[in-house]
Design an enzyme around this catalytic site. Structure first.
Site, PDB file in Angstrom:
ATOM      1  N   CYS A  87       1.009  -1.223   0.092  1.00 45.38           N
ATOM      2  CA  CYS A  87       0.119   0.059   0.030  1.00 45.38           C
ATOM      3  C   CYS A  87       0.860   1.289   0.127  1.00 45.38           C
ATOM      4  CB  CYS A  87      -0.882   0.140   1.363  1.00 45.38           C
ATOM      5  SG  CYS A  87      -2.003   1.413   1.203  1.00 45.38           S
ATOM      6  N   CYS A  88       1.911   1.322   0.689  1.00 48.48           N
ATOM      7  CA  CYS A  88       2.781   2.500   0.830  1.00 48.48           C
ATOM      8  C   CYS A  88       3.620   2.665  -0.528  1.00 48.48           C
ATOM      9  CB  CYS A  88       3.821   2.460   2.138  1.00 48.48           C
ATOM     10  SG  CYS A  88       3.196   2.696   3.482  1.00 48.48           S
ATOM     11  N   CYS A 132      -1.320   8.250   7.520  1.00 49.47           N
ATOM     12  CA  CYS A 132      -2.606   8.013   7.151  1.00 49.47           C
ATOM     13  C   CYS A 132      -3.405   7.729   8.463  1.00 49.47           C
ATOM     14  CB  CYS A 132      -2.652   6.899   6.180  1.00 49.47           C
ATOM     15  SG  CYS A 132      -1.742   7.111   4.760  1.00 49.47           S
ATOM     16  N   CYS A 177      -3.251   4.038   9.778  1.00 52.39           N
ATOM     17  CA  CYS A 177      -2.199   3.308  10.101  1.00 52.39           C
ATOM     18  C   CYS A 177      -1.536   4.278  11.355  1.00 52.39           C
ATOM     19  CB  CYS A 177      -1.380   3.335   9.003  1.00 52.39           C
ATOM     20  SG  CYS A 177      -1.950   2.210   7.646  1.00 52.39           S
ATOM     21  N   CYS A 198       7.621   4.019   5.902  1.00 50.64           N
ATOM     22  CA  CYS A 198       6.799   3.791   4.684  1.00 50.64           C
ATOM     23  C   CYS A 198       7.662   3.195   3.540  1.00 50.64           C
ATOM     24  CB  CYS A 198       5.877   5.198   4.448  1.00 50.64           C
ATOM     25  SG  CYS A 198       7.046   6.414   3.769  1.00 50.64           S
TER      26      CYS A 198
END
Ligand code: SF4
Length: 241
Positions: free
Chosen positions: A123-124, A204, A207, A230
């Protein structure tokens, strides 16, 4: 040229810059990098997070037209987006570039926006690493706000380094939490609205959690895992040797 070859090629430049300016930090280091060494070829990467106001103010004092790269992952706190607008207006920044994940890549790789819950790194990579790498293509160097007191892999950070052939300038590595607070006060900078709620490192919404008084400053990031960064500060060649 491969990423590893680019990294090797940048080493002599880092050594020369470190010899000339390694004793500087803060405003003095930024001034020489923005006005002399990388004029028109340097950007600031900013999260507009809890401590970001200091570095943004220092850069704005030198040249408010310095490009600022802001990663909008589409999962940020509303407070961060509003804080960005506040700081941009307050500091007179004129070239803030909002970097978002590629729309086609989002559809292909994270159609229901839950990739973070299955694979933080993927995702990062999708929402941060790739958008930043695309934007950095325009520059020879970039400025980061990392500090040694953040702990983990940041405790030995150098002031000047290279990654994937780009020079990275870290003007605040030697600054303490007290130094940051003092600069906020001296410049009468507005705090990020979530700081008062116990968020001292802000990413985010999915997270990030607030931290307890006895916790490390970044303990609220990916707190359910052992992930601490990240990935935007990890060289591509080290991921794909
Ligand atoms: S911090 Fe979380 S939501 Fe944001 S890009 Fe990384 S994994 Fe995705």
């Amino acid at each position: 040229m491969t990423a590893l070859a680019k990294a090797e090629a940048a080493k002599p430049r880092v050594a020369a810059l470190d010899k000339a300016y390694g004793h500087l930090d803060g405003l003095a280091l930024l001034r020489v990098m923005i006005e002399k060494e990388f004029r028109g070829r340097i950007a600031l990467g900013s999260s507009f997070g809890a401590e970001a106001g200091v570095l943004l103010a220092l850069v704005a004092e030198i040249d408010p037209a310095t490009p600022v790269l802001f990663l909008d992952t589409r999962k940020l706190f509303e407070e961060t987006l509003r804080y960005k607008e506040t700081l941009v207006a307050r500091l007179g920044l004129t070239d803030v570039r909002v970097l978002r994940p590629d729309a086609a890549e989002l559809v292909a790789e994270d159609p229901d926006a839950t990739l973070w819950s299955r694979d933080y790194d993927a995702c990062c990579d999708l929402r941060k690493v790739r958008p930043l790498n695309r934007a950095l293509g325009d520059f020879d160097a970039w400025i980061t706000g990392r500090k040694r007191f953040h702990g983990d892999g940041r405790t030995t950070l150098p002031t000047i380094e290279a990654e994937d052939g780009k020079i990275k300038i870290n003007p605040l590595v030697r600054w303490s939490q007290a130094d940051i607070a003092a600069e906020f006060k001296a410049r009468d900078l507005p705090p990020h609205p979530l700081v008062a709620q116990g968020y001292l490192s802000i990413g985010c919404t999915t997270c990030t959690r607030r931290i307890e008084p006895n916790e490390e400053i970044r303990a609220g990031r990916w707190a359910a895992s052992d992930k601490t960064e990240c990935g935007i500060h990890k060289a591509r060649w080290s991921k794909n040797p």
